[in-house]
Write an enzyme that holds these catalytic residues in place. Structure first.
Site, PDB file in Angstrom:
ATOM      1  N   ARG A 174       0.829  -1.208   0.000  1.00  0.00           N
ATOM      2  CA  ARG A 174       0.000   0.000   0.000  1.00  0.00           C
ATOM      3  C   ARG A 174       0.862   1.256   0.000  1.00  0.00           C
ATOM      4  NH1 ARG A 174      -3.242  -1.965   5.108  1.00  0.00           N
ATOM      5  NH2 ARG A 174      -1.060  -2.419   5.527  1.00  0.00           N
ATOM      6  N   THR A 175       2.120   1.109   0.487  1.00  0.00           N
ATOM      7  CA  THR A 175       2.967   2.303   0.596  1.00  0.00           C
ATOM      8  C   THR A 175       4.364   2.045   0.043  1.00  0.00           C
ATOM      9  OG1 THR A 175       3.327   1.553   2.873  1.00  0.00           O
ATOM     10  CG2 THR A 175       1.898   3.451   2.594  1.00  0.00           C
ATOM     11  N   ARG A 231      -0.948 -15.717   2.798  1.00  0.00           N
ATOM     12  CA  ARG A 231      -2.213 -16.329   3.209  1.00  0.00           C
ATOM     13  C   ARG A 231      -2.976 -16.753   1.957  1.00  0.00           C
ATOM     14  NH1 ARG A 231      -0.580 -17.364   7.430  1.00  0.00           N
ATOM     15  NH2 ARG A 231      -1.257 -16.676   9.487  1.00  0.00           N
ATOM     16  N   GLU A 260      -7.906 -23.869   4.636  1.00  0.00           N
ATOM     17  CA  GLU A 260      -7.006 -24.904   5.182  1.00  0.00           C
ATOM     18  C   GLU A 260      -7.687 -25.693   6.297  1.00  0.00           C
ATOM     19  OE1 GLU A 260      -3.396 -22.912   6.324  1.00  0.00           O
ATOM     20  OE2 GLU A 260      -3.091 -22.136   4.317  1.00  0.00           O
ATOM     21  N   HIS A 278       1.177 -25.753   4.409  1.00  0.00           N
ATOM     22  CA  HIS A 278       1.439 -24.628   5.319  1.00  0.00           C
ATOM     23  C   HIS A 278       2.594 -24.944   6.289  1.00  0.00           C
ATOM     24  CE1 HIS A 278      -0.582 -20.924   7.369  1.00  0.00           C
ATOM     25  NE2 HIS A 278       0.724 -20.926   7.577  1.00  0.00           N
ATOM     26  N   GLY A 280       5.636 -23.163   6.207  1.00  0.00           N
ATOM     27  CA  GLY A 280       6.621 -22.077   6.147  1.00  0.00           C
ATOM     28  C   GLY A 280       7.488 -21.963   7.386  1.00  0.00           C
TER      29      GLY A 280
HETATM   30  P1  NAP Z   1       4.661  -7.672   7.919  1.00  0.00           P
HETATM   31  O1  NAP Z   1       6.051  -7.315   8.280  1.00  0.00           O
HETATM   32  O2  NAP Z   1       3.532  -7.006   8.622  1.00  0.00           O
HETATM   33  O3  NAP Z   1       4.508  -7.464   6.338  1.00  0.00           O
HETATM   34  C1  NAP Z   1       3.295  -7.462   5.689  1.00  0.00           C
HETATM   35  C2  NAP Z   1       3.447  -6.698   4.378  1.00  0.00           C
HETATM   36  O4  NAP Z   1       2.236  -6.799   3.653  1.00  0.00           O
HETATM   37  C3  NAP Z   1       3.765  -5.220   4.565  1.00  0.00           C
HETATM   38  O5  NAP Z   1       4.872  -4.888   3.779  1.00  0.00           O
HETATM   39  C4  NAP Z   1       2.521  -4.511   4.067  1.00  0.00           C
HETATM   40  O6  NAP Z   1       2.915  -3.338   3.362  1.00  0.00           O
HETATM   41  C5  NAP Z   1       1.889  -5.525   3.128  1.00  0.00           C
HETATM   42  N1  NAP Z   1       0.441  -5.362   3.084  1.00  0.00           N
HETATM   43  C6  NAP Z   1      -0.422  -5.343   4.129  1.00  0.00           C
HETATM   44  N2  NAP Z   1      -1.676  -5.129   3.685  1.00  0.00           N
HETATM   45  C7  NAP Z   1      -1.592  -4.983   2.350  1.00  0.00           C
HETATM   46  C8  NAP Z   1      -2.550  -4.730   1.323  1.00  0.00           C
HETATM   47  N3  NAP Z   1      -3.833  -4.561   1.605  1.00  0.00           N
HETATM   48  N4  NAP Z   1      -2.103  -4.649   0.058  1.00  0.00           N
HETATM   49  C9  NAP Z   1      -0.802  -4.800  -0.245  1.00  0.00           C
HETATM   50  N5  NAP Z   1       0.153  -5.057   0.688  1.00  0.00           N
HETATM   51  C10 NAP Z   1      -0.251  -5.145   1.961  1.00  0.00           C
HETATM   52  O7  NAP Z   1       4.413  -9.222   8.122  1.00  0.00           O
HETATM   53  P2  NAP Z   1       5.441 -10.440   7.973  1.00  0.00           P
HETATM   54  O8  NAP Z   1       6.050 -10.733   9.286  1.00  0.00           O
HETATM   55  O9  NAP Z   1       6.325 -10.170   6.809  1.00  0.00           O
HETATM   56  O10 NAP Z   1       4.394 -11.613   7.637  1.00  0.00           O
HETATM   57  C11 NAP Z   1       3.611 -11.521   6.473  1.00  0.00           C
HETATM   58  C12 NAP Z   1       2.560 -12.601   6.414  1.00  0.00           C
HETATM   59  O11 NAP Z   1       3.157 -13.848   6.097  1.00  0.00           O
HETATM   60  C13 NAP Z   1       1.807 -12.891   7.709  1.00  0.00           C
HETATM   61  O12 NAP Z   1       0.774 -11.957   7.942  1.00  0.00           O
HETATM   62  C14 NAP Z   1       1.276 -14.279   7.467  1.00  0.00           C
HETATM   63  O13 NAP Z   1       0.004 -14.208   6.847  1.00  0.00           O
HETATM   64  C15 NAP Z   1       2.270 -14.895   6.490  1.00  0.00           C
HETATM   65  N6  NAP Z   1       3.060 -15.971   7.094  1.00  0.00           N
HETATM   66  C16 NAP Z   1       2.968 -17.226   6.552  1.00  0.00           C
HETATM   67  C17 NAP Z   1       3.728 -18.250   7.085  1.00  0.00           C
HETATM   68  C18 NAP Z   1       3.681 -19.629   6.518  1.00  0.00           C
HETATM   69  O14 NAP Z   1       3.910 -20.582   7.271  1.00  0.00           O
HETATM   70  N7  NAP Z   1       3.419 -19.807   5.233  1.00  0.00           N
HETATM   71  C19 NAP Z   1       4.531 -18.016   8.191  1.00  0.00           C
HETATM   72  C20 NAP Z   1       4.596 -16.741   8.698  1.00  0.00           C
HETATM   73  C21 NAP Z   1       3.868 -15.717   8.139  1.00  0.00           C
HETATM   74  P3  NAP Z   1       2.010  -2.016   3.336  1.00  0.00           P
HETATM   75  O15 NAP Z   1       1.585  -1.780   4.762  1.00  0.00           O
HETATM   76  O16 NAP Z   1       2.882  -0.975   2.745  1.00  0.00           O
HETATM   77  O17 NAP Z   1       0.860  -2.344   2.456  1.00  0.00           O
HETATM   78  C1  8YV Z   2       2.116 -20.565  11.745  1.00  0.00           C
HETATM   79  C2  8YV Z   2       1.902 -18.666  10.091  1.00  0.00           C
HETATM   80  O1  8YV Z   2       2.854 -21.719  11.801  1.00  0.00           O
HETATM   81  O2  8YV Z   2       3.001 -17.171  11.555  1.00  0.00           O
HETATM   82  C3  8YV Z   2       2.108 -17.329  10.710  1.00  0.00           C
HETATM   83  O3  8YV Z   2       1.385 -16.392  10.326  1.00  0.00           O
HETATM   84  O4  8YV Z   2       1.170 -18.805   9.170  1.00  0.00           O
HETATM   85  C4  8YV Z   2       2.674 -19.842  10.570  1.00  0.00           C
HETATM   86  O5  8YV Z   2       3.946 -19.466  10.974  1.00  0.00           O
HETATM   87  C5  8YV Z   2       0.712 -20.923  11.735  1.00  0.00           C
HETATM   88  O6  8YV Z   2      -0.021 -19.801  12.070  1.00  0.00           O
HETATM   89  C6  8YV Z   2       0.429 -22.025  12.741  1.00  0.00           C
HETATM   90  O7  8YV Z   2      -0.801 -22.491  12.472  1.00  0.00           O
END
Ligand code: NAP
Ligand code: 8YV
Length: 320
Positions: A174-175, A231, A260, A278, A280
């Site tokens: 967004r930014t 997600r 999921e 899932h 990661g």
């Molecule tokens: P973060 O530091 O908060 O980063 C999220 C990013 O998404 C920010 O750069 C934000 O930028 C952007 N964003 C938020 N809303 C948006 C929108 N509406 N449109 C476009 N961009 C948007 O979070 P993180 O620690 O990197 O984690 C990110 C995500 O990864 C988590 O929320 C989780 O869903 C996922 N995750 C998945 C796993 C897995 O196991 N697969 C594990 C951990 C996390 P702006 O604010 O500039 O838009």
């Molecule tokens: C978790 C994740 O393992 O941190 C997150 O946002 O998606 C994963 O790291 C998950 O939430 C556990 O169910």
């Protein structure tokens, strides 16, 4: 002892610590959850959230009138109604930073596995087909340009890994971020048209729902690869299935899904894509670090020291 509820199973590493420190009610084990909530609800002051697909919302808050804090297992907290928590003066915490490198490593692994068809190549060898002829040549990471959707903590860790691989990176969010040199696209469709690989690390929730849709996939094009470790709800899964079937894009590597742990049979039937359940953050090292932060947030709060990692919707400032 302070009473808390666990909404879903947590690894023993975290659950055992919670049980030493708190009286823990294991909500997901109750045959009649409503009855458990009626019985213990007015004594419970904390919730330990049990994973990304366990919802924690107003209906749970209603049943817990003395609730003070929700400590979520995961950095993503789209499973928690944090806005509602904020309105009620509750604190929500998540588990940032401790999983960043693990998830970024997995994202690179998934990208490479998808581009070079590693699971398919492995299956080929095991089926004895190498004895007949070599595996067909694959596409390459070498020529690719990657657009990162969501350049936050994990997105930046993915970007720095890609830089080390010599791959050009752009991003959409967004930014615009002043402290990064990657090209910024305010429009996701425009970024998709200029790159051939999207890596989504965006959070779930209403603002990102189906952000990667048929139009974005069409812009990505027939050589396009989508990797999603953010997600599942960020991607219109039905549009993705159609795009893969009709060769609108080339392939996909997915660690997350819309509903999921259910994955559409149509996705499973597409043999050349890579699907992960899932995982990661799913190493012992990182899950223990996440579990520790979940425990430490609750302990710090109930020791009167405030939360360690409150989310933006429920900020906390120490009283003077
Ligand atoms: P973060 O530091 O908060 O980063 C999220 C990013 O998404 C920010 O750069 C934000 O930028 C952007 N964003 C938020 N809303 C948006 C929108 N509406 N449109 C476009 N961009 C948007 O979070 P993180 O620690 O990197 O984690 C990110 C995500 O990864 C988590 O929320 C989780 O869903 C996922 N995750 C998945 C796993 C897995 O196991 N697969 C594990 C951990 C996390 P702006 O604010 O500039 O838009
Ligand atoms: C978790 C994740 O393992 O941190 C997150 O946002 O998606 C994963 O790291 C998950 O939430 C556990 O169910």
């Amino acid at each position: 002892m302070t009473e808390i509820i666990m909404t879903g199973p947590l690894m023993a590493y975290a659950a055992d610590q919670l049980k030493k420190r708190f009286t823990v009610h294991e909500l997901w084990k109750a045959e009649d959850r409503a009855a458990m909530l009626r019985e213990v609800g007015d004594k419970v002051r904390g919730v330990a959230g049990g994973g990304s697909h366990v919802k924690i919302d107003g209906s749970l808050f209603d049943a817990l009138p003395k609730l003070e804090i929700v400590s979520n297992f995961g950095v993503g907290y789209d499973n928690v109604d944090a806005k509602e928590a904020g309105k009620r003066g509750l604190i929500v915490t998540n588990t940032p930073d401790v999983l960043t490198d693990e998830v970024a490593d997995l994202a690179l692994g998934l990208l490479l596995a998808t581009v070079r068809q590693l699971p398919q190549v492995d299956r080929y060898l095991r089926a004895g087909k190498w004895l007949e002829k070599a595996y067909p040549l694959t596409t390459s990471l070498r020529t690719r340009k990657v657009g990162i959707v969501g350049l936050g903590r994990i997105g930046k860790a993915v970007a720095s890994r890609l830089e080390a691989f010599g791959i050009p990176v752009a991003y959409h969010g967004r930014t615009r971020q002043a402290d990064v040199s990657y090209r910024y696209y305010p429009s996701l469709v425009e970024m998709a048209a200029d790159v051939d690989t999207l890596v989504s690390v965006a959070p779930g929730g209403a603002s990102t729902h189906h952000m990667i849709n048929a139009e974005v996939l069409k812009a990505l094009g027939p050589n396009g690869i989508l990797v999603n470790v953010g997600r599942g709800t960020v991607v219109d899964e039905q549009a993705l299935i159609e795009a893969l079937k009709n060769k609108v894009i080339l392939s996909a590597g997915l660690d997350v899904f819309e509903d999921e742990p259910r994955v559409p049979a149509e996705l499973i039937a597409i043999d050349h894509i890579v699907l992960l359940p899932h995982v990661g953050s799913a190493s012992v090292h990182t899950r223990e670090a996440m579990g520790q932060l979940l425990v430490d947030n609750l302990a710090s709060w109930f020791d009167g020291k405030g939360p360690l990692t409150p989310v933006a919707e429920t900020p906390w400032t120490k009283k003077a």
